[in-house]
Design a protein around this motif. Structure first.
Motif, PDB file in Angstrom:
ATOM      1  N   ALA A   1      20.480  77.825  28.409  1.00  0.00           N
ATOM      2  CA  ALA A   1      21.324  77.968  27.223  1.00  0.00           C
ATOM      3  C   ALA A   1      20.612  79.323  26.367  1.00  0.00           C
ATOM      4  CB  ALA A   1      21.535  76.817  26.244  1.00  0.00           C
ATOM      5  N   ASP A   2      19.243  79.312  26.628  1.00  0.00           N
ATOM      6  CA  ASP A   2      18.188  80.279  25.822  1.00  0.00           C
ATOM      7  C   ASP A   2      18.302  81.539  26.760  1.00  0.00           C
ATOM      8  OD1 ASP A   2      17.679  78.631  23.700  1.00  0.00           O
ATOM      9  OD2 ASP A   2      15.984  77.931  24.483  1.00  0.00           O
ATOM     10  N   GLY A   3      18.944  81.728  28.065  1.00  0.00           N
ATOM     11  CA  GLY A   3      19.029  82.921  28.679  1.00  0.00           C
ATOM     12  C   GLY A   3      18.118  82.806  29.929  1.00  0.00           C
ATOM     13  N   TRP A   4      17.197  81.495  30.135  1.00  0.00           N
ATOM     14  CA  TRP A   4      16.509  81.663  31.460  1.00  0.00           C
ATOM     15  C   TRP A   4      17.503  81.550  32.540  1.00  0.00           C
ATOM     16  CZ3 TRP A   4      11.152  81.645  31.565  1.00  0.00           C
ATOM     17  CH2 TRP A   4      10.515  81.630  30.276  1.00  0.00           C
ATOM     18  N   ARG A   5      16.981  81.758  33.993  1.00  0.00           N
ATOM     19  CA  ARG A   5      17.744  81.180  35.059  1.00  0.00           C
ATOM     20  C   ARG A   5      16.984  80.556  35.997  1.00  0.00           C
ATOM     21  NH1 ARG A   5      16.599  86.575  35.397  1.00  0.00           N
ATOM     22  NH2 ARG A   5      15.412  87.273  37.204  1.00  0.00           N
ATOM     23  N   VAL A   6      17.441  79.734  36.885  1.00  0.00           N
ATOM     24  CA  VAL A   6      16.756  78.864  37.666  1.00  0.00           C
ATOM     25  C   VAL A   6      16.194  79.658  39.088  1.00  0.00           C
ATOM     26  CG1 VAL A   6      17.012  76.865  39.072  1.00  0.00           C
ATOM     27  CG2 VAL A   6      17.731  76.710  36.873  1.00  0.00           C
ATOM     28  N   GLU A   7      15.315  79.678  39.464  1.00  0.00           N
ATOM     29  CA  GLU A   7      14.522  80.283  40.613  1.00  0.00           C
ATOM     30  C   GLU A   7      14.402  79.117  41.730  1.00  0.00           C
ATOM     31  OE1 GLU A   7      11.562  83.690  41.121  1.00  0.00           O
ATOM     32  OE2 GLU A   7      10.511  81.942  40.927  1.00  0.00           O
ATOM     33  N   SER A   8      14.067  78.061  41.397  1.00  0.00           N
ATOM     34  CA  SER A   8      13.815  77.022  42.544  1.00  0.00           C
ATOM     35  C   SER A   8      13.934  75.559  41.741  1.00  0.00           C
ATOM     36  CB  SER A   8      12.659  77.068  43.329  1.00  0.00           C
ATOM     37  OG  SER A   8      11.510  76.992  42.470  1.00  0.00           O
ATOM     38  N   ARG A   9      14.282  74.651  42.353  1.00  0.00           N
ATOM     39  CA  ARG A   9      14.466  73.293  41.817  1.00  0.00           C
ATOM     40  C   ARG A   9      14.367  72.312  42.830  1.00  0.00           C
ATOM     41  NH1 ARG A   9      15.578  68.769  39.671  1.00  0.00           N
ATOM     42  NH2 ARG A   9      17.220  68.386  38.096  1.00  0.00           N
ATOM     43  N   SER A  10      13.610  71.289  42.480  1.00  0.00           N
ATOM     44  CA  SER A  10      13.215  70.126  43.342  1.00  0.00           C
ATOM     45  C   SER A  10      13.666  68.644  42.385  1.00  0.00           C
ATOM     46  CB  SER A  10      11.893  70.135  43.635  1.00  0.00           C
ATOM     47  OG  SER A  10      11.033  69.716  42.790  1.00  0.00           O
ATOM     48  N   ALA A  11      13.316  67.580  42.697  1.00  0.00           N
ATOM     49  CA  ALA A  11      13.592  66.474  42.078  1.00  0.00           C
ATOM     50  C   ALA A  11      12.940  66.420  40.743  1.00  0.00           C
ATOM     51  CB  ALA A  11      13.254  65.256  42.814  1.00  0.00           C
ATOM     52  N   ALA A  12      11.602  66.704  40.520  1.00  0.00           N
ATOM     53  CA  ALA A  12      10.819  66.529  39.221  1.00  0.00           C
ATOM     54  C   ALA A  12      10.511  67.842  38.823  1.00  0.00           C
ATOM     55  CB  ALA A  12       9.663  65.469  39.641  1.00  0.00           C
TER      56      ALA A  12
END
Length: 114
Positions: free
Chosen positions: A45-56
């Motif tokens: 919502a602040d303008g960031w984007r997800v580059e990678s994601r894991s469980a934690a």
């Protein structure tokens, strides 16, 4: 001349009380994932984007790098008139990375890369 970026308003990164267990037990993996989802949503919502994601853990990116190939071609085709624009864009467009991790107690830990 150094350009200064205006600071963005930061909200609390800790989720609302409904995400934690009522007892004093540490959250399980599902709750930790929900807490991370909430924190990632706040950053998006602040303008960031997800580059990678894991469980934690999630790596978030803010900003866009300059397209140097395009600007080099524009500079050459305009007989170096586009060079100052390219220089300003290179100085202003910075890429920030942040790693969000949920620890065993359910707290969101943020580490920013320089």
């Amino acid at each position: 001349m150094k350009l200064h970026r205006t600071p963005r308003a930061r909200t609390s990164i800790e989720p609302p009380p409904g995400y934690y267990t009522p007892q004093a037990t540490p959250p399980d993996d599902t709750q930790r994932s929900l807490i991370l989802d909430w924190a990632v949503t706040q950053r998006i919502a602040d303008g960031w984007r997800v580059e990678s994601r894991s469980a934690a853990q999630a790596v978030l990116v803010h900003g866009q790098p300059a397209n140097h190939v395009l600007h080099a071609l524009l500079t050459m085709f305009t007989c170096f008139l586009w060079g100052p624009v390219w220089l300003v864009l290179t100085l202003v467009n910075r890429v920030e990375r942040a790693v969000l991790t949920v620890d065993a107690q359910g707290h969101v830990v943020t580490v920013t890369a320089p």
